[in-house]
Design a protein around this motif. Structure first.
Motif, PDB file in Angstrom:
ATOM      1  N   ASN A 174       0.820  -1.218   0.000  1.00  0.00           N
ATOM      2  CA  ASN A 174       0.000   0.000   0.000  1.00  0.00           C
ATOM      3  C   ASN A 174       0.849   1.262   0.000  1.00  0.00           C
ATOM      4  N   LEU A 175       2.074   1.157   0.533  1.00  0.00           N
ATOM      5  CA  LEU A 175       2.984   2.305   0.541  1.00  0.00           C
ATOM      6  C   LEU A 175       3.886   2.308  -0.696  1.00  0.00           C
ATOM      7  N   GLY A 176       3.682   1.343  -1.587  1.00  0.00           N
ATOM      8  CA  GLY A 176       4.479   1.277  -2.811  1.00  0.00           C
ATOM      9  C   GLY A 176       5.860   0.670  -2.610  1.00  0.00           C
ATOM     10  N   LEU A 177       6.019  -0.148  -1.574  1.00  0.00           N
ATOM     11  CA  LEU A 177       7.332  -0.724  -1.277  1.00  0.00           C
ATOM     12  C   LEU A 177       7.392  -2.206  -1.626  1.00  0.00           C
ATOM     13  N   SER A 178       8.610  -2.671  -1.824  1.00  0.00           N
ATOM     14  CA  SER A 178       8.848  -4.088  -2.025  1.00  0.00           C
ATOM     15  C   SER A 178       9.002  -4.732  -0.642  1.00  0.00           C
ATOM     16  N   VAL A 179       8.477  -5.939  -0.473  1.00  0.00           N
ATOM     17  CA  VAL A 179       8.551  -6.583   0.843  1.00  0.00           C
ATOM     18  C   VAL A 179       9.357  -7.885   0.760  1.00  0.00           C
ATOM     19  N   VAL A 180      10.304  -8.015   1.676  1.00  0.00           N
ATOM     20  CA  VAL A 180      11.179  -9.194   1.729  1.00  0.00           C
ATOM     21  C   VAL A 180      10.966  -9.925   3.044  1.00  0.00           C
ATOM     22  N   ALA A 181      10.934 -11.248   2.982  1.00  0.00           N
ATOM     23  CA  ALA A 181      10.880 -12.046   4.205  1.00  0.00           C
ATOM     24  C   ALA A 181      12.244 -12.692   4.413  1.00  0.00           C
ATOM     25  N   GLU A 182      12.796 -12.580   5.611  1.00  0.00           N
ATOM     26  CA  GLU A 182      14.060 -13.282   5.886  1.00  0.00           C
ATOM     27  C   GLU A 182      13.820 -14.379   6.913  1.00  0.00           C
ATOM     28  N   GLY A 183      14.692 -15.380   6.897  1.00  0.00           N
ATOM     29  CA  GLY A 183      14.516 -16.506   7.808  1.00  0.00           C
ATOM     30  C   GLY A 183      13.573 -17.563   7.254  1.00  0.00           C
ATOM     31  N   VAL A 184      13.528 -17.696   5.917  1.00  0.00           N
ATOM     32  CA  VAL A 184      12.680 -18.716   5.280  1.00  0.00           C
ATOM     33  C   VAL A 184      13.413 -20.059   5.335  1.00  0.00           C
ATOM     34  N   GLU A 185      12.910 -20.948   6.173  1.00  0.00           N
ATOM     35  CA  GLU A 185      13.643 -22.186   6.445  1.00  0.00           C
ATOM     36  C   GLU A 185      13.052 -23.430   5.797  1.00  0.00           C
ATOM     37  N   ASN A 186      11.862 -23.323   5.194  1.00  0.00           N
ATOM     38  CA  ASN A 186      11.326 -24.506   4.488  1.00  0.00           C
ATOM     39  C   ASN A 186      10.360 -24.102   3.371  1.00  0.00           C
ATOM     40  N   ALA A 187      10.006 -25.103   2.554  1.00  0.00           N
ATOM     41  CA  ALA A 187       9.189 -24.878   1.358  1.00  0.00           C
ATOM     42  C   ALA A 187       7.776 -24.415   1.704  1.00  0.00           C
ATOM     43  N   THR A 188       7.244 -24.908   2.825  1.00  0.00           N
ATOM     44  CA  THR A 188       5.886 -24.522   3.213  1.00  0.00           C
ATOM     45  C   THR A 188       5.793 -23.018   3.454  1.00  0.00           C
ATOM     46  N   VAL A 189       6.769 -22.487   4.183  1.00  0.00           N
ATOM     47  CA  VAL A 189       6.780 -21.046   4.459  1.00  0.00           C
ATOM     48  C   VAL A 189       6.916 -20.265   3.151  1.00  0.00           C
ATOM     49  N   LEU A 190       7.795 -20.736   2.280  1.00  0.00           N
ATOM     50  CA  LEU A 190       7.977 -20.040   0.994  1.00  0.00           C
ATOM     51  C   LEU A 190       6.671 -20.027   0.194  1.00  0.00           C
ATOM     52  N   GLU A 191       5.959 -21.153   0.191  1.00  0.00           N
ATOM     53  CA  GLU A 191       4.678 -21.221  -0.527  1.00  0.00           C
ATOM     54  C   GLU A 191       3.655 -20.247   0.057  1.00  0.00           C
ATOM     55  N   ARG A 192       3.616 -20.184   1.376  1.00  0.00           N
ATOM     56  CA  ARG A 192       2.656 -19.263   2.009  1.00  0.00           C
ATOM     57  C   ARG A 192       3.002 -17.813   1.713  1.00  0.00           C
ATOM     58  N   LEU A 193       4.295 -17.510   1.681  1.00  0.00           N
ATOM     59  CA  LEU A 193       4.724 -16.145   1.342  1.00  0.00           C
ATOM     60  C   LEU A 193       4.320 -15.811  -0.086  1.00  0.00           C
ATOM     61  N   HIS A 194       4.462 -16.808  -0.962  1.00  0.00           N
ATOM     62  CA  HIS A 194       4.082 -16.641  -2.367  1.00  0.00           C
ATOM     63  C   HIS A 194       2.595 -16.314  -2.460  1.00  0.00           C
ATOM     64  N   ALA A 195       1.794 -17.066  -1.719  1.00  0.00           N
ATOM     65  CA  ALA A 195       0.339 -16.854  -1.719  1.00  0.00           C
ATOM     66  C   ALA A 195      -0.024 -15.473  -1.169  1.00  0.00           C
ATOM     67  N   MET A 196       0.788 -14.974  -0.239  1.00  0.00           N
ATOM     68  CA  MET A 196       0.527 -13.651   0.345  1.00  0.00           C
ATOM     69  C   MET A 196       1.002 -12.515  -0.561  1.00  0.00           C
ATOM     70  N   GLY A 197       1.746 -12.855  -1.608  1.00  0.00           N
ATOM     71  CA  GLY A 197       2.254 -11.833  -2.521  1.00  0.00           C
ATOM     72  C   GLY A 197       3.544 -11.180  -2.068  1.00  0.00           C
ATOM     73  N   CYS A 198       4.240 -11.831  -1.126  1.00  0.00           N
ATOM     74  CA  CYS A 198       5.527 -11.295  -0.676  1.00  0.00           C
ATOM     75  C   CYS A 198       6.514 -11.302  -1.853  1.00  0.00           C
ATOM     76  N   ASP A 199       7.230 -10.203  -2.047  1.00  0.00           N
ATOM     77  CA  ASP A 199       8.039 -10.040  -3.252  1.00  0.00           C
ATOM     78  C   ASP A 199       9.311 -10.881  -3.269  1.00  0.00           C
ATOM     79  N   GLU A 200      10.047 -10.834  -2.171  1.00  0.00           N
ATOM     80  CA  GLU A 200      11.338 -11.516  -2.148  1.00  0.00           C
ATOM     81  C   GLU A 200      11.519 -12.311  -0.864  1.00  0.00           C
ATOM     82  N   ALA A 201      12.434 -13.266  -0.900  1.00  0.00           N
ATOM     83  CA  ALA A 201      12.674 -14.112   0.268  1.00  0.00           C
ATOM     84  C   ALA A 201      14.146 -14.477   0.393  1.00  0.00           C
TER      85      ALA A 201
END
Ligand code: C2E
Ligand code: MG
Ligand code: MG
Ligand code: MG
Length: 283
Positions: free
Chosen positions: A228-255
């Motif tokens: 909403n603020l026009g920023l890219s969002v990164v998640a750090e500490g992605v330790e397994n495929a399930t978390v990565l999939e959920r981030l993907h579903a949430m529209g998180c940009d980078e991991a």
């Protein structure tokens, strides 16, 4: 001789140490030697674009290859370097090394962006911009190929000054990120004035999101806030495929995280990238 061994044996810095104590002076001397003798190592952790599955760059993380103690993690000497003012020397070493790594990527045709961690002290230093410019120019690297990560708490220790510094850096073309987002004390009022391009969700939320619905909800909310603020969002500490999939579903940009790749020496990352590319190309 035994006394010297003991001093080297207690490398972990505690703030209770008197600034003029023999131990502090000894550790400071060792850090100076580390830079002089080339004992510091800059590891790089790959950063993934979640949507495309491409590696878009990485984060530079410093380590100290100590002759007696082995590989010393940054949290065992960064706070000490900050308290003694040595952080300026250390940051400039990191910037120089990072610019060299990006320059090497570019000669190989990889246009990745490398993130660098800055301390409160760095952003309070008036000549930071000139120092960064000198090093990126010397390596032939555009400022936009570097991203400067600043924690929320570093910004909030002097928000007005931080905003000024960040504006100057942004005007010159550097990318800016708020590190460990969600754990500091930044207000929406400050956030809206910061010229950053990225929010980096603190890994405490990311690592817990699989088992704690509240953490998952916080991650989702930060992704939404960032977008909403026009920023890219990164998640750090992605330790397994399930978390990565959920981030993907949430529209998180980078991991970033162990599931994607651990921090490694820059030379190892080159091989890792090639192997990954080969694996992705059929035939
Ligand atoms: P940070 O910037 O938040 O970096 C992320 C830390 O999480 C790194 O620890 C990284 O190795 C670790 N990490 C990455 N992926 C995972 C994962 O999937 N699971 C878990 N459990 N951990 C993961 P590291 O390298 O020990 O660095 C710790 C902190 O030290 C950094 O936190 C940063 O604040 C500071 N630091 C590192 N390098 C520098 C530097 O060059 N300058 C400054 N000022 N600070 C630095
Ligand atoms: Mg960081
Ligand atoms: Mg972080
Ligand atoms: Mg951190």
């Amino acid at each position: 001789h035994a006394a010297k061994q003991r001093k080297l044996g207690s490398l972990v810095y505690s703030p209770e140490l008197n600034a003029s104590s023999a131990q502090t002076l000894s550790l400071l001397g060792e850090l100076r030697r580390a830079v002089r003798e080339g004992e510091l190592r800059l590891f790089v952790q790959p950063k993934l674009a979640v949507g495309s599955g491409r590696i878009v760059g990485g984060e530079a993380l410093v380590r100290w290859q100590h002759p007696q103690r082995g590989m010393v993690p940054p949290m065992q000497f960064i706070p000490f370097a900050e308290d003694t003012g040595f952080i300026h020397t250390l940051t400039l070493w990191v910037v120089e090394e990072a610019a060299r790594i990006v320059a090497a990527w570019r000669t190989q045709g990889f246009e990745g962006r490398l993130s660098i961690n800055l301390s409160t002290h760095d952003i309070a230093k008036p000549d930071l911009l000139d120092q960064l410019d000198a090093r990126s120019a010397a390596a032939g690297v555009p400022p936009s190929a570097l991203c400067l990560e600043i924690t929320e708490s570093a910004i909030m220790s002097d928000p007005q000054r931080a905003v000024q510094t960040l504006q100057a850096l942004q005007a010159r073309g550097y990318k800016l990120s708020i590190d460990d987002f969600g754990t500091g004390y930044s207000s929406y009022a400050t956030l809206k004035t910061l010229p950053v391009h990225e929010l980096k969700i603190d890994m405490s939320f990311v690592r817990a999101m699989e088992r704690e619905p509240k953490d998952a909800m916080i991650v989702r909310s930060i992704v939404e806030l960032g977008h909403n603020l026009g920023l890219s969002v990164v998640a750090e500490g992605v330790e397994n495929a399930t978390v990565l999939e959920r981030l993907h579903a949430m529209g998180c940009d980078e991991a970033q995280g162990w599931h994607i790749g651990k921090p490694m020496p820059a030379a190892e990352l080159d091989a890792w990238l090639q192997q990954r590319q080969t694996a992705a190309t059929p035939g």
